[in-house]
Design a protein around this motif. Structure first.
Motif, PDB file in Angstrom:
ATOM      1  N   GLY A 167     -12.955 -14.205 -12.576  1.00 62.89           N
ATOM      2  CA  GLY A 167     -13.503 -14.867 -13.635  1.00 62.89           C
ATOM      3  C   GLY A 167     -15.235 -15.789 -13.092  1.00 62.89           C
ATOM      4  O   GLY A 167     -15.983 -16.461 -13.760  1.00 62.89           O
ATOM      5  N   TRP A 465     -19.929 -12.853 -18.920  1.00 60.24           N
ATOM      6  CA  TRP A 465     -20.382 -14.616 -19.535  1.00 60.24           C
ATOM      7  C   TRP A 465     -21.377 -15.522 -18.250  1.00 60.24           C
ATOM      8  O   TRP A 465     -21.186 -14.724 -17.224  1.00 60.24           O
ATOM      9  CB  TRP A 465     -19.043 -15.206 -19.662  1.00 60.24           C
ATOM     10  CG  TRP A 465     -19.786 -17.230 -20.216  1.00 60.24           C
ATOM     11  CD1 TRP A 465     -19.863 -17.520 -21.181  1.00 60.24           C
ATOM     12  CD2 TRP A 465     -19.129 -17.379 -18.826  1.00 60.24           C
ATOM     13  NE1 TRP A 465     -19.591 -18.674 -20.953  1.00 60.24           N
ATOM     14  CE2 TRP A 465     -19.863 -18.626 -20.016  1.00 60.24           C
ATOM     15  CE3 TRP A 465     -19.433 -18.007 -17.280  1.00 60.24           C
ATOM     16  CZ2 TRP A 465     -19.794 -20.270 -18.870  1.00 60.24           C
ATOM     17  CZ3 TRP A 465     -19.564 -19.365 -16.900  1.00 60.24           C
ATOM     18  CH2 TRP A 465     -19.989 -20.420 -18.081  1.00 60.24           C
ATOM     19  N   ALA A 492     -20.547 -14.117 -14.627  1.00 64.01           N
ATOM     20  CA  ALA A 492     -19.142 -14.070 -14.552  1.00 64.01           C
ATOM     21  C   ALA A 492     -18.429 -12.807 -15.296  1.00 64.01           C
ATOM     22  O   ALA A 492     -18.825 -12.284 -16.524  1.00 64.01           O
ATOM     23  CB  ALA A 492     -18.016 -14.978 -15.553  1.00 64.01           C
ATOM     24  N   ILE A 494     -15.580 -11.054 -16.635  1.00 59.79           N
ATOM     25  CA  ILE A 494     -13.812 -11.418 -16.831  1.00 59.79           C
ATOM     26  C   ILE A 494     -13.344 -10.137 -17.433  1.00 59.79           C
ATOM     27  O   ILE A 494     -13.612  -9.499 -18.522  1.00 59.79           O
ATOM     28  CB  ILE A 494     -14.051 -12.215 -18.727  1.00 59.79           C
ATOM     29  CG1 ILE A 494     -15.256 -13.621 -18.750  1.00 59.79           C
ATOM     30  CG2 ILE A 494     -12.898 -13.139 -18.630  1.00 59.79           C
ATOM     31  CD1 ILE A 494     -15.033 -14.760 -16.937  1.00 59.79           C
TER      32      ILE A 494
END
Length: 496
Positions: A167, A465, A492, A494
Protein backbone atom coordinates in the motif's frame (compact mmCIF):
# COMPACT_ATOMS: atom_id res chain seq x y z
CA UNK A 1 35.71 45.69 -53.93
CA UNK A 2 35.10 44.30 -57.40
CA UNK A 3 35.94 40.83 -56.08
CA UNK A 4 33.41 41.25 -53.23
CA UNK A 5 30.76 42.47 -55.69
CA UNK A 6 31.37 39.54 -58.03
CA UNK A 7 31.22 37.09 -55.14
CA UNK A 8 27.92 38.60 -53.95
CA UNK A 9 26.41 38.34 -57.42
CA UNK A 10 27.61 34.78 -57.78
CA UNK A 11 26.08 33.90 -54.39
CA UNK A 12 22.76 35.53 -55.32
CA UNK A 13 22.76 33.72 -58.63
CA UNK A 14 23.31 30.39 -56.84
CA UNK A 15 20.44 31.13 -54.43
CA UNK A 16 18.10 32.05 -57.28
CA UNK A 17 19.14 28.92 -59.18
CA UNK A 18 18.47 26.71 -56.15
CA UNK A 19 15.09 28.33 -55.54
CA UNK A 20 14.14 27.79 -59.18
CA UNK A 21 15.04 24.11 -58.92
CA UNK A 22 13.00 23.83 -55.72
CA UNK A 23 10.04 25.60 -57.30
CA UNK A 24 10.13 23.34 -60.35
CA UNK A 25 10.41 20.23 -58.16
CA UNK A 26 7.48 21.42 -56.09
CA UNK A 27 5.40 22.08 -59.20
CA UNK A 28 6.17 18.55 -60.37
CA UNK A 29 5.11 17.09 -57.05
CA UNK A 30 2.08 19.30 -56.56
CA UNK A 31 0.25 18.86 -59.84
CA UNK A 32 -3.46 18.84 -59.16
CA UNK A 33 -5.56 21.16 -57.02
CA UNK A 34 -4.57 20.65 -53.43
CA UNK A 35 -6.68 22.04 -50.59
CA UNK A 36 -5.76 25.55 -49.41
CA UNK A 37 -3.35 26.10 -46.55
CA UNK A 38 -0.71 28.46 -45.14
CA UNK A 39 1.85 29.75 -47.63
CA UNK A 40 5.06 27.71 -47.32
CA UNK A 41 8.55 29.19 -47.27
CA UNK A 42 11.17 27.80 -49.66
CA UNK A 43 12.92 24.79 -48.13
CA UNK A 44 11.42 25.49 -44.66
CA UNK A 45 7.83 24.81 -45.72
CA UNK A 46 5.40 25.57 -42.87
CA UNK A 47 7.69 24.68 -40.00
CA UNK A 48 7.28 28.19 -38.52
CA UNK A 49 3.51 27.66 -38.23
CA UNK A 50 3.93 24.35 -36.38
CA UNK A 51 4.79 24.22 -32.69
CA UNK A 52 7.06 21.19 -32.44
CA UNK A 53 6.09 20.80 -28.77
CA UNK A 54 2.37 20.46 -29.61
CA UNK A 55 2.09 19.51 -33.27
CA UNK A 56 -1.52 18.33 -33.17
CA UNK A 57 -2.68 21.55 -31.45
CA UNK A 58 -1.01 23.57 -34.20
CA UNK A 59 -2.75 21.47 -36.84
CA UNK A 60 -6.12 21.84 -35.12
CA UNK A 61 -5.55 25.60 -34.93
CA UNK A 62 -4.83 25.81 -38.65
CA UNK A 63 -8.04 23.91 -39.39
CA UNK A 64 -10.01 26.74 -37.76
CA UNK A 65 -8.77 29.03 -40.55
CA UNK A 66 -8.49 26.69 -43.53
CA UNK A 67 -11.21 24.14 -42.80
CA UNK A 68 -11.18 20.41 -41.98
CA UNK A 69 -9.16 19.57 -45.13
CA UNK A 70 -6.09 21.68 -45.85
CA UNK A 71 -2.46 21.49 -47.01
CA UNK A 72 0.79 22.16 -45.18
CA UNK A 73 4.35 21.59 -46.35
CA UNK A 74 6.76 19.42 -44.40
CA UNK A 75 9.92 20.94 -45.75
CA UNK A 76 9.29 20.86 -49.50
CA UNK A 77 6.71 18.06 -49.47
CA UNK A 78 2.96 18.81 -49.42
CA UNK A 79 0.86 17.05 -46.79
CA UNK A 80 -2.94 17.05 -46.76
CA UNK A 81 -4.33 17.27 -43.22
CA UNK A 82 -7.74 15.87 -42.24
CA UNK A 83 -9.12 17.52 -39.11
CA UNK A 84 -12.60 16.25 -38.21
CA UNK A 85 -14.42 12.98 -37.67
CA UNK A 86 -16.38 13.40 -40.92
CA UNK A 87 -13.26 14.10 -43.02
CA UNK A 88 -11.27 11.21 -41.52
CA UNK A 89 -14.14 8.73 -41.89
CA UNK A 90 -14.79 9.84 -45.48
CA UNK A 91 -11.14 9.22 -46.35
CA UNK A 92 -10.22 6.10 -44.33
CA UNK A 93 -13.56 4.27 -44.45
CA UNK A 94 -15.61 5.53 -47.42
CA UNK A 95 -12.49 5.69 -49.64
CA UNK A 96 -10.45 3.04 -47.84
CA UNK A 97 -8.71 1.67 -50.92
CA UNK A 98 -7.61 5.07 -52.22
CA UNK A 99 -6.34 6.28 -48.83
CA UNK A 100 -5.00 2.90 -47.72
CA UNK A 101 -1.25 3.28 -48.32
CA UNK A 102 1.29 4.20 -45.64
CA UNK A 103 2.51 7.79 -45.91
CA UNK A 104 5.96 9.27 -45.48
CA UNK A 105 7.17 9.40 -41.86
CA UNK A 106 10.97 9.42 -41.53
CA UNK A 107 11.02 8.11 -37.93
CA UNK A 108 8.88 5.12 -38.86
CA UNK A 109 11.01 4.44 -41.95
CA UNK A 110 14.15 4.56 -39.79
CA UNK A 111 12.58 2.14 -37.33
CA UNK A 112 11.35 -0.31 -39.97
CA UNK A 113 14.59 -0.25 -42.02
CA UNK A 114 13.01 1.58 -44.93
CA UNK A 115 9.43 0.28 -44.60
CA UNK A 116 9.97 -3.48 -44.28
CA UNK A 117 7.59 -4.09 -41.39
CA UNK A 118 3.82 -4.49 -41.60
CA UNK A 119 3.26 -0.97 -40.20
CA UNK A 120 5.49 0.90 -42.63
CA UNK A 121 5.24 -1.15 -45.84
CA UNK A 122 3.02 -0.74 -48.89
CA UNK A 123 1.67 -2.61 -51.89
CA UNK A 124 2.14 -6.35 -52.23
CA UNK A 125 4.74 -6.38 -49.43
CA UNK A 126 2.19 -4.97 -46.99
CA UNK A 127 -0.53 -7.39 -48.11
CA UNK A 128 1.77 -10.40 -47.68
CA UNK A 129 3.12 -9.30 -44.30
CA UNK A 130 -0.28 -8.35 -42.90
CA UNK A 131 -1.85 -11.62 -44.06
CA UNK A 132 1.04 -13.60 -42.55
CA UNK A 133 0.99 -11.61 -39.29
CA UNK A 134 -2.77 -11.95 -38.80
CA UNK A 135 -2.71 -15.67 -39.54
CA UNK A 136 0.25 -16.28 -37.23
CA UNK A 137 -1.16 -14.23 -34.36
CA UNK A 138 -4.48 -16.07 -34.65
CA UNK A 139 -2.70 -19.41 -34.66
CA UNK A 140 -1.09 -18.41 -31.37
CA UNK A 141 -4.38 -17.49 -29.79
CA UNK A 142 -5.19 -13.91 -30.84
CA UNK A 143 -8.93 -13.48 -30.34
CA UNK A 144 -9.20 -16.94 -28.77
CA UNK A 145 -9.47 -18.37 -25.28
CA UNK A 146 -5.77 -19.23 -25.19
CA UNK A 147 -4.62 -15.59 -25.41
CA UNK A 148 -7.18 -14.66 -22.77
CA UNK A 149 -5.61 -17.22 -20.45
CA UNK A 150 -2.16 -15.76 -21.12
CA UNK A 151 -3.44 -12.31 -20.15
CA UNK A 152 -5.15 -13.64 -17.01
CA UNK A 153 -1.94 -15.39 -16.00
CA UNK A 154 0.16 -12.29 -16.56
CA UNK A 155 -2.15 -9.95 -14.68
CA UNK A 156 -1.86 -12.25 -11.65
CA UNK A 157 1.94 -11.81 -11.75
CA UNK A 158 1.32 -8.05 -11.78
CA UNK A 159 -1.13 -8.25 -8.86
CA UNK A 160 1.46 -10.12 -6.80
CA UNK A 161 4.10 -7.49 -7.58
CA UNK A 162 1.74 -4.68 -6.56
CA UNK A 163 0.85 -6.48 -3.31
CA UNK A 164 4.53 -6.42 -2.34
CA UNK A 165 4.30 -2.62 -2.08
CA UNK A 166 2.06 -2.99 1.03
CA UNK A 167 0.00 0.00 0.00
CA UNK A 168 3.00 2.34 -0.19
CA UNK A 169 3.20 4.82 -3.11
CA UNK A 170 5.31 3.66 -6.03
CA UNK A 171 6.08 4.62 -9.62
CA UNK A 172 3.96 2.08 -11.55
CA UNK A 173 5.45 2.88 -14.96
CA UNK A 174 7.62 -0.19 -15.39
CA UNK A 175 5.24 -2.48 -13.51
CA UNK A 176 2.62 -1.89 -16.20
CA UNK A 177 5.22 -2.00 -18.96
CA UNK A 178 6.55 -5.38 -17.84
CA UNK A 179 3.09 -6.92 -17.56
CA UNK A 180 1.57 -5.81 -20.88
CA UNK A 181 4.85 -6.48 -22.68
CA UNK A 182 4.98 -10.08 -21.53
CA UNK A 183 1.72 -10.97 -23.28
CA UNK A 184 2.90 -10.04 -26.77
CA UNK A 185 6.45 -11.22 -25.97
CA UNK A 186 5.07 -14.68 -25.24
CA UNK A 187 3.63 -14.73 -28.76
CA UNK A 188 6.69 -13.27 -30.50
CA UNK A 189 9.44 -14.97 -28.45
CA UNK A 190 7.60 -18.07 -27.25
CA UNK A 191 7.74 -17.34 -23.52
CA UNK A 192 7.25 -14.62 -20.94
CA UNK A 193 10.17 -12.92 -19.20
CA UNK A 194 10.85 -12.77 -15.50
CA UNK A 195 10.27 -9.19 -14.34
CA UNK A 196 13.92 -8.82 -13.32
CA UNK A 197 15.40 -10.34 -16.48
CA UNK A 198 18.16 -7.98 -17.65
CA UNK A 199 17.50 -8.52 -21.35
CA UNK A 200 13.80 -7.85 -20.79
CA UNK A 201 14.48 -4.62 -18.89
CA UNK A 202 16.86 -3.50 -21.61
CA UNK A 203 14.24 -4.21 -24.27
CA UNK A 204 11.60 -2.18 -22.38
CA UNK A 205 14.00 0.72 -21.87
CA UNK A 206 14.71 0.80 -25.62
CA UNK A 207 10.98 0.82 -26.44
CA UNK A 208 10.32 3.65 -24.01
CA UNK A 209 13.21 5.69 -25.41
CA UNK A 210 11.86 5.27 -28.96
CA UNK A 211 8.35 6.40 -27.99
CA UNK A 212 9.62 9.40 -26.03
CA UNK A 213 12.11 10.32 -28.73
CA UNK A 214 9.48 10.18 -31.46
CA UNK A 215 7.25 12.41 -29.33
CA UNK A 216 9.93 15.00 -28.52
CA UNK A 217 10.64 18.30 -30.27
CA UNK A 218 13.80 16.79 -31.75
CA UNK A 219 11.78 13.90 -33.12
CA UNK A 220 9.39 16.30 -34.86
CA UNK A 221 12.25 18.30 -36.38
CA UNK A 222 13.75 15.03 -37.63
CA UNK A 223 10.48 14.31 -39.47
CA UNK A 224 10.84 17.66 -41.27
CA UNK A 225 14.55 17.30 -42.14
CA UNK A 226 15.64 13.66 -41.76
CA UNK A 227 18.75 13.84 -43.93
CA UNK A 228 20.17 16.77 -41.98
CA UNK A 229 19.03 15.72 -38.50
CA UNK A 230 20.29 12.19 -39.03
CA UNK A 231 23.85 13.49 -39.27
CA UNK A 232 24.00 16.04 -36.48
CA UNK A 233 24.34 15.37 -32.72
CA UNK A 234 21.44 15.91 -30.37
CA UNK A 235 18.99 14.13 -28.04
CA UNK A 236 17.34 12.44 -31.03
CA UNK A 237 20.45 10.29 -31.43
CA UNK A 238 19.39 8.43 -28.24
CA UNK A 239 16.30 7.32 -30.11
CA UNK A 240 18.42 6.01 -32.99
CA UNK A 241 20.65 4.17 -30.53
CA UNK A 242 17.55 2.62 -28.96
CA UNK A 243 16.31 1.52 -32.40
CA UNK A 244 19.68 -0.12 -33.04
CA UNK A 245 19.56 -1.67 -29.58
CA UNK A 246 16.14 -3.26 -29.98
CA UNK A 247 17.10 -4.57 -33.40
CA UNK A 248 20.23 -6.13 -31.88
CA UNK A 249 18.16 -7.86 -29.16
CA UNK A 250 15.73 -9.26 -31.71
CA UNK A 251 18.50 -10.28 -34.11
CA UNK A 252 20.09 -12.29 -31.30
CA UNK A 253 16.76 -13.98 -30.61
CA UNK A 254 16.30 -14.79 -34.30
CA UNK A 255 19.75 -16.44 -34.40
CA UNK A 256 18.90 -18.52 -31.32
CA UNK A 257 15.66 -19.64 -32.93
CA UNK A 258 17.45 -20.69 -36.11
CA UNK A 259 19.69 -23.03 -34.11
CA UNK A 260 16.77 -24.85 -32.46
CA UNK A 261 14.08 -24.53 -35.15
CA UNK A 262 11.71 -27.44 -35.69
CA UNK A 263 9.66 -26.75 -38.85
CA UNK A 264 6.99 -29.20 -37.66
CA UNK A 265 6.53 -27.53 -34.29
CA UNK A 266 6.70 -23.71 -34.43
CA UNK A 267 6.94 -22.18 -30.96
CA UNK A 268 6.22 -18.53 -31.73
CA UNK A 269 6.05 -15.72 -34.29
CA UNK A 270 9.79 -15.85 -35.00
CA UNK A 271 9.69 -19.58 -35.77
CA UNK A 272 6.78 -19.04 -38.17
CA UNK A 273 8.70 -16.32 -40.00
CA UNK A 274 11.78 -18.55 -40.30
CA UNK A 275 9.65 -21.47 -41.56
CA UNK A 276 8.07 -19.15 -44.12
CA UNK A 277 11.56 -18.25 -45.32
CA UNK A 278 12.57 -21.93 -45.62
CA UNK A 279 9.37 -22.94 -47.41
CA UNK A 280 9.89 -20.28 -50.04
CA UNK A 281 13.45 -21.47 -50.69
CA UNK A 282 15.23 -19.82 -53.59
CA UNK A 283 11.98 -18.27 -54.78
CA UNK A 284 11.45 -16.43 -51.50
CA UNK A 285 9.57 -13.15 -51.74
CA UNK A 286 11.64 -10.18 -50.57
CA UNK A 287 9.15 -9.72 -47.68
CA UNK A 288 10.33 -13.02 -46.20
CA UNK A 289 14.01 -12.88 -47.03
CA UNK A 290 16.72 -13.23 -44.43
CA UNK A 291 17.20 -9.46 -44.37
CA UNK A 292 13.82 -8.58 -42.93
CA UNK A 293 12.73 -10.71 -39.95
CA UNK A 294 14.18 -8.19 -37.48
CA UNK A 295 12.37 -5.03 -38.70
CA UNK A 296 9.20 -7.08 -39.02
CA UNK A 297 9.49 -8.18 -35.37
CA UNK A 298 10.33 -4.63 -34.25
CA UNK A 299 7.21 -3.04 -35.70
CA UNK A 300 5.07 -5.98 -34.58
CA UNK A 301 6.32 -5.78 -31.00
CA UNK A 302 6.91 -2.15 -30.08
CA UNK A 303 3.82 -0.06 -31.02
CA UNK A 304 1.27 -2.19 -29.18
CA UNK A 305 3.42 -2.51 -26.09
CA UNK A 306 4.06 1.21 -25.80
CA UNK A 307 0.42 2.09 -26.52
CA UNK A 308 -0.90 -0.04 -23.66
CA UNK A 309 1.97 0.82 -21.33
CA UNK A 310 1.38 4.57 -21.69
CA UNK A 311 -2.38 4.04 -21.64
CA UNK A 312 -2.16 2.39 -18.21
CA UNK A 313 0.14 5.15 -16.94
CA UNK A 314 -2.25 7.88 -18.00
CA UNK A 315 -5.40 6.02 -16.99
CA UNK A 316 -4.50 5.49 -13.37
CA UNK A 317 -3.79 9.20 -13.04
CA UNK A 318 -7.14 10.02 -14.63
CA UNK A 319 -8.90 7.74 -12.15
CA UNK A 320 -7.66 9.97 -9.29
CA UNK A 321 -9.76 12.90 -10.47
CA UNK A 322 -12.71 13.71 -8.17
CA UNK A 323 -15.18 13.52 -11.08
CA UNK A 324 -14.49 9.78 -11.46
CA UNK A 325 -16.81 7.67 -9.29
CA UNK A 326 -14.47 4.73 -8.72
CA UNK A 327 -16.93 3.36 -6.17
CA UNK A 328 -19.35 2.75 -9.07
CA UNK A 329 -16.64 0.74 -10.84
CA UNK A 330 -15.98 -1.31 -7.71
CA UNK A 331 -19.68 -1.91 -7.23
CA UNK A 332 -20.11 -3.21 -10.79
CA UNK A 333 -17.08 -5.49 -10.42
CA UNK A 334 -18.40 -6.90 -7.15
CA UNK A 335 -21.88 -7.49 -8.59
CA UNK A 336 -20.78 -9.17 -11.83
CA UNK A 337 -17.53 -10.91 -10.84
CA UNK A 338 -17.18 -10.81 -7.08
CA UNK A 339 -13.82 -11.13 -5.30
CA UNK A 340 -13.07 -14.83 -5.69
CA UNK A 341 -12.63 -15.43 -9.43
CA UNK A 342 -10.55 -13.84 -12.16
CA UNK A 343 -12.34 -11.53 -14.61
CA UNK A 344 -12.87 -12.95 -18.10
CA UNK A 345 -13.64 -11.27 -21.40
CA UNK A 346 -17.25 -12.50 -21.29
CA UNK A 347 -17.80 -10.22 -18.30
CA UNK A 348 -17.38 -7.15 -20.49
CA UNK A 349 -20.86 -7.43 -22.00
CA UNK A 350 -22.32 -7.40 -18.46
CA UNK A 351 -20.24 -4.41 -17.30
CA UNK A 352 -21.35 -1.41 -19.38
CA UNK A 353 -19.94 1.19 -17.01
CA UNK A 354 -16.50 -0.39 -16.85
CA UNK A 355 -16.51 -0.73 -20.65
CA UNK A 356 -17.52 2.92 -21.01
CA UNK A 357 -14.78 4.05 -18.60
CA UNK A 358 -12.09 2.17 -20.55
CA UNK A 359 -13.32 3.63 -23.86
CA UNK A 360 -13.47 7.13 -22.37
CA UNK A 361 -9.96 6.80 -20.95
CA UNK A 362 -8.60 6.00 -24.41
CA UNK A 363 -10.56 8.88 -25.94
CA UNK A 364 -9.65 11.41 -23.27
CA UNK A 365 -5.91 10.71 -23.05
CA UNK A 366 -5.63 10.88 -26.85
CA UNK A 367 -2.41 8.88 -26.76
CA UNK A 368 -1.54 9.02 -30.48
CA UNK A 369 -2.95 12.42 -31.52
CA UNK A 370 -1.53 12.45 -35.06
CA UNK A 371 -2.05 8.79 -35.87
CA UNK A 372 0.31 7.39 -38.51
CA UNK A 373 0.38 9.04 -41.97
CA UNK A 374 -1.40 7.58 -44.98
CA UNK A 375 -1.01 8.43 -48.65
CA UNK A 376 -3.30 8.25 -51.66
CA UNK A 377 -2.76 5.41 -54.11
CA UNK A 378 -3.93 7.35 -57.19
CA UNK A 379 -4.82 10.88 -58.29
CA UNK A 380 -7.81 11.36 -56.04
CA UNK A 381 -10.79 13.74 -56.19
CA UNK A 382 -11.73 14.53 -52.60
CA UNK A 383 -14.16 17.21 -51.48
CA UNK A 384 -13.69 19.21 -54.64
CA UNK A 385 -9.90 19.00 -54.65
CA UNK A 386 -7.53 16.88 -56.72
CA UNK A 387 -4.92 15.19 -54.56
CA UNK A 388 -2.00 13.77 -56.62
CA UNK A 389 -0.98 10.14 -56.25
CA UNK A 390 1.48 9.44 -53.38
CA UNK A 391 0.59 12.65 -51.50
CA UNK A 392 0.99 12.10 -47.74
CA UNK A 393 -2.21 12.36 -45.69
CA UNK A 394 -2.35 13.22 -41.97
CA UNK A 395 -5.64 11.94 -40.47
CA UNK A 396 -5.43 13.77 -37.12
CA UNK A 397 -6.96 11.30 -34.67
CA UNK A 398 -7.04 13.96 -31.96
CA UNK A 399 -9.59 15.93 -34.01
CA UNK A 400 -11.79 12.81 -34.19
CA UNK A 401 -11.56 11.92 -30.50
CA UNK A 402 -12.34 15.54 -29.56
CA UNK A 403 -14.94 16.27 -32.24
CA UNK A 404 -17.86 18.14 -30.57
CA UNK A 405 -20.26 16.60 -33.10
CA UNK A 406 -19.43 13.17 -31.68
CA UNK A 407 -18.78 13.93 -28.01
CA UNK A 408 -20.90 16.34 -25.98
CA UNK A 409 -18.03 17.25 -23.65
CA UNK A 410 -14.95 16.76 -25.86
CA UNK A 411 -12.43 18.19 -23.37
CA UNK A 412 -13.85 16.57 -20.25
CA UNK A 413 -13.63 13.01 -18.97
CA UNK A 414 -17.18 11.66 -19.18
CA UNK A 415 -18.00 7.92 -19.49
CA UNK A 416 -21.50 9.04 -20.51
CA UNK A 417 -20.12 9.50 -24.02
CA UNK A 418 -20.46 5.71 -24.31
CA UNK A 419 -23.68 5.13 -22.34
CA UNK A 420 -27.32 5.58 -23.33
CA UNK A 421 -30.10 6.90 -21.09
CA UNK A 422 -30.59 3.43 -19.60
CA UNK A 423 -26.92 2.97 -18.76
CA UNK A 424 -26.23 0.52 -21.59
CA UNK A 425 -22.96 0.70 -23.52
CA UNK A 426 -23.18 2.36 -26.95
CA UNK A 427 -20.62 2.68 -29.71
CA UNK A 428 -19.52 6.05 -31.06
CA UNK A 429 -18.27 6.71 -34.61
CA UNK A 430 -15.70 9.12 -33.21
CA UNK A 431 -13.88 6.42 -31.24
CA UNK A 432 -10.73 5.88 -33.31
CA UNK A 433 -7.72 5.51 -31.00
CA UNK A 434 -6.44 2.68 -33.25
CA UNK A 435 -7.17 4.59 -36.49
CA UNK A 436 -9.64 3.06 -38.95
CA UNK A 437 -10.03 1.53 -42.40
CA UNK A 438 -7.50 -0.74 -44.08
CA UNK A 439 -4.65 0.45 -41.83
CA UNK A 440 -6.37 -0.03 -38.50
CA UNK A 441 -3.92 -1.28 -35.86
CA UNK A 442 -3.09 -4.96 -36.26
CA UNK A 443 -3.24 -5.53 -32.50
CA UNK A 444 -6.51 -3.71 -31.78
CA UNK A 445 -8.29 -6.87 -30.63
CA UNK A 446 -5.46 -7.86 -28.29
CA UNK A 447 -5.20 -4.33 -26.89
CA UNK A 448 -8.94 -4.14 -26.16
CA UNK A 449 -8.83 -7.51 -24.40
CA UNK A 450 -5.76 -6.58 -22.35
CA UNK A 451 -7.13 -3.20 -21.31
CA UNK A 452 -10.35 -4.72 -20.01
CA UNK A 453 -8.76 -7.66 -18.18
CA UNK A 454 -5.91 -5.64 -16.68
CA UNK A 455 -8.03 -2.70 -15.54
CA UNK A 456 -10.79 -4.89 -14.15
CA UNK A 457 -8.44 -7.23 -12.26
CA UNK A 458 -6.43 -4.36 -10.77
CA UNK A 459 -9.57 -2.56 -9.58
CA UNK A 460 -11.05 -5.84 -8.34
CA UNK A 461 -8.06 -6.19 -6.01
CA UNK A 462 -7.08 -2.61 -5.16
CA UNK A 463 -8.31 0.84 -4.42
CA UNK A 464 -6.10 3.61 -5.81
CA UNK A 465 -4.66 6.52 -3.86
CA UNK A 466 -2.31 9.29 -4.92
CA UNK A 467 -0.01 11.13 -2.51
CA UNK A 468 -0.53 14.27 -4.63
CA UNK A 469 -3.37 16.68 -4.02
CA UNK A 470 -6.00 17.12 -6.73
CA UNK A 471 -4.43 20.47 -7.64
CA UNK A 472 -1.05 18.81 -8.19
CA UNK A 473 -2.30 16.15 -10.60
CA UNK A 474 -1.24 17.26 -14.08
CA UNK A 475 -2.94 15.54 -17.01
CA UNK A 476 -1.28 17.69 -19.66
CA UNK A 477 1.38 15.70 -21.57
CA UNK A 478 4.99 15.94 -20.52
CA UNK A 479 5.73 16.00 -24.24
CA UNK A 480 3.47 15.79 -27.27
CA UNK A 481 4.46 14.80 -30.79
CA UNK A 482 3.91 11.38 -32.31
CA UNK A 483 2.40 10.48 -28.93
CA UNK A 484 1.27 12.19 -25.74
CA UNK A 485 3.72 11.21 -23.00
CA UNK A 486 2.39 11.47 -19.41
CA UNK A 487 4.30 12.84 -16.44
CA UNK A 488 5.93 10.44 -14.04
CA UNK A 489 3.92 9.99 -10.85
CA UNK A 490 3.50 7.82 -7.76
CA UNK A 491 0.44 5.83 -6.86
CA UNK A 492 -0.54 3.60 -3.95
CA UNK A 493 -2.42 0.35 -4.53
CA UNK A 494 -4.51 -0.29 -1.42
CA UNK A 495 -5.72 -3.93 -1.09
CA UNK A 496 -9.51 -4.18 -0.97
Amino acid sequence: MELIGATTLLLLACIVFILLIITQARKGKSKGRLPPGPTPLPILGNILQINAKEVFKSLNKLSEKYGPVYTIHMGMDPVVVLCSCDAVREALIDNAEDFGARGHLPILERFSSGGHGVVGSNGERWKQLRRFSLMTLRNFGMGKRSIEQRIQEEVQFLIEELRKSNGQPLDPTFYFSKAVSNVICSVVFGDRFDYEDKEFLKLLAFMNEIFRGASSVWGQIYNFYPKVMGKIPGPHQKMFNAIDGIQEVITTRVKMHKETLDPNDPRDFIDCFLIKMEQAGTGVRVEFSGHYPTPCMCVTLTPGIEYQHECFNYAHTVLQMPSIPTERIHKEIDQVIGRNRAPCIEDRSHMPYMDAVIHEIQRFIDLLPLGVPHKVTRDMKFRGFLIPKDTTIYPVLSSVLQDPKQFKYPHQFNPGHFLDDKGKFIRNDGFMPFSSGKRICLGEGLARMELFLFFTTILQNFGLWSPMSIEEIDLTPQMSGFGNVPHFYHLAFIPR
